[in-house]
Design an enzyme around this catalytic site. Structure first.
Site, PDB file in Angstrom:
ATOM      1  CG  ASN A  65      -4.569  10.788  -5.830  1.00 31.78           C
ATOM      2  OD1 ASN A  65      -3.529  10.915  -6.861  1.00 31.78           O
ATOM      3  ND2 ASN A  65      -5.278   9.617  -5.939  1.00 31.78           N
TER       4      ASN A  65
ATOM      5  CG  ASP B 268      -1.935   0.986   1.169  1.00 31.01           C
ATOM      6  OD1 ASP B 268      -3.155   0.710   0.571  1.00 31.01           O
ATOM      7  OD2 ASP B 268      -1.757   2.090   1.629  1.00 31.01           O
ATOM      8  CB  ILE B 269       1.027   4.143  -2.269  1.00 35.84           C
ATOM      9  CG1 ILE B 269       1.163   3.450  -3.507  1.00 35.84           C
ATOM     10  CG2 ILE B 269       1.810   5.559  -2.196  1.00 35.84           C
ATOM     11  CD1 ILE B 269       0.997   4.111  -4.802  1.00 35.84           C
TER      12      ILE B 269
ATOM     13  CD  GLU C 197      -4.556   3.879  -1.674  1.00 40.40           C
ATOM     14  OE1 GLU C 197      -5.134   4.451  -0.512  1.00 40.40           O
ATOM     15  OE2 GLU C 197      -5.694   4.122  -2.614  1.00 40.40           O
TER      16      GLU C 197
END
Length: 351
Positions: A223, A215-216, A258
């Site tokens: 964003n 996971d980012i 993500e």
């Protein structure tokens, strides 16, 4: 999409899904129920984003919009119009082949009749003229048969080429349906299929199988700060880095939003952890720069959870365990790798 909820969670999500549909005047069909169950469970970020946009724009959830939401999240992904067109072409080509073979069969039957007649004429011949006539008839029909066979060979060769092209078209459609459009790696549907097949193979052979959940870190904030287009470039960068880092039969996939996964066949927990750490280091070593403005966007970091498949367990248990390890990584400062051995007693699933 794989659901791995407890009975109590499933009941609550079911009630919430019906409530959301009722509030929007959406009929509770099986397809709509699947969409809104996934929405209230929060496990499909892309679906949540689409619904938020629709809500924000004040759009009504018409039958067409509901169908589109289902197709994007649950359907096979194959363009039905293209598939139907290809199916029609295959049917047409098969009819042509049957027609060719039928004509050839009739020609062979006529040729057989001619030979039988000529055989009788030859036996009954009393002079050179009648014998010559019989032989000429055989020669003429033989040449006709030869020409017919040449035409059949040419027609079948053309049909072979056409069917070969149709096969390639179907393979392209299959690949497109199993590929994430943004990143070019396996999508959720292919991930589900590959994990199921590899788990079955591991059950039969006793081979090891591990799973990474990635996971980012702070992706939503990224964003919101730099925009979705830049966010999309970050997703593509991560997918590219994963692809270049893994080897052999390892399968990188986009799980949703993500979140990414890597299926590692023939890999134990220790080696899978090493792969995860390698991916994490390669990602964190990159500096993000806006190509247009040259603005330094800072570092990209990821958190990774690692789980190993236990023979006989359900895939839902494996995914949940890797997901819980990811939760531990998120709550241990991020930018790190945690395994199923690090899962705390009070760990909850991270979505």
């Amino acid at each position: 999409m794989i659901f791995h909820d407890s009975i109590q969670e499933a009941k609550q999500y079911g009630r919430d899904a019906v409530k959301e549909m009722t509030a929007r005047n959406i009929p509770a069909t099986p397809d709509n129920y699947a969409v809104w169950y996934a929405y209230v469970s929060g496990r499909d970020p892309d679906l949540s984003r689409m619904i938020s946009i629709l809500d924000g724009n004040g759009q009504s959830f018409t039958a067409a919009i509901c169908s589109d939401l289902y197709n994007k999240s649950f359907a096979s992904g194959i363009d039905e119009a293209a598939l139907n067109a290809t199916t029609d072409r295959i049917e047409s080509e098969m009819k042509r082949i049957l027609s060719y073979v039928g004509e050839a069969g009739q020609g062979a039957a006529n040729y057989s009749t001619t030979l039988a007649t000529a055989h009788g004429d030859i036996l009954d011949s009393k002079n050179v003229e009648s014998l010559t006539s019989a032989v000429t008839k055989v020669l003429t029909e033989t040449r006709k048969m030869e020409e017919m066979n040449k035409n059949l060979e040419h027609q079948l060769a053309n049909s072979t080429d056409e069917i070969g092209q149709l096969r390639d078209d179907l393979e392209d459609m299959r690949k497109e349906a199993m590929t994430d459009a943004l990143t070019g790696i396996a999508n959720r549907k292919l991930f589900d299929m590959e994990l199921r097949d590899l788990a079955k193979e591991a059950q039969e052979t006793g081979d090891e199988l591990s799973l990474l959940m990635l996971d980012i870190d702070h992706f939503k904030k990224f964003n919101d700060t730099y925009g979705h287009q830049t966010g999309d470039q970050v997703l593509k960068l991560l997918a590219s880095t994963m692809t270049k880092t893994v080897k052999g039969d390892d399968i990188p996939a986009r799980y949703g939003g993500e979140e990414f996964c890597v299926i590692l066949p023939g890999t134990n927990l220790k080696d899978a952890t090493a792969v995860a750490e390698n991916i994490r280091q390669r990602v964190s070593s990159k500096t993000l720069v806006n190509r247009t403005t040259k603005e330094d966007l800072g570092k990209l970091t990821i958190s990774i959870g690692v789980g190993q498949f236990d023979l006989g367990e359900s895939l839902a248990d494996l995914i949940k365990r890797a997901d819980q390890a990811l939760y531990e990584a998120k709550h241990s400062g991020r930018d790190c790798v945690k395994t199923q051995n690090d899962i705390g007693a009070n760990t909850q699933t991270f979505n």
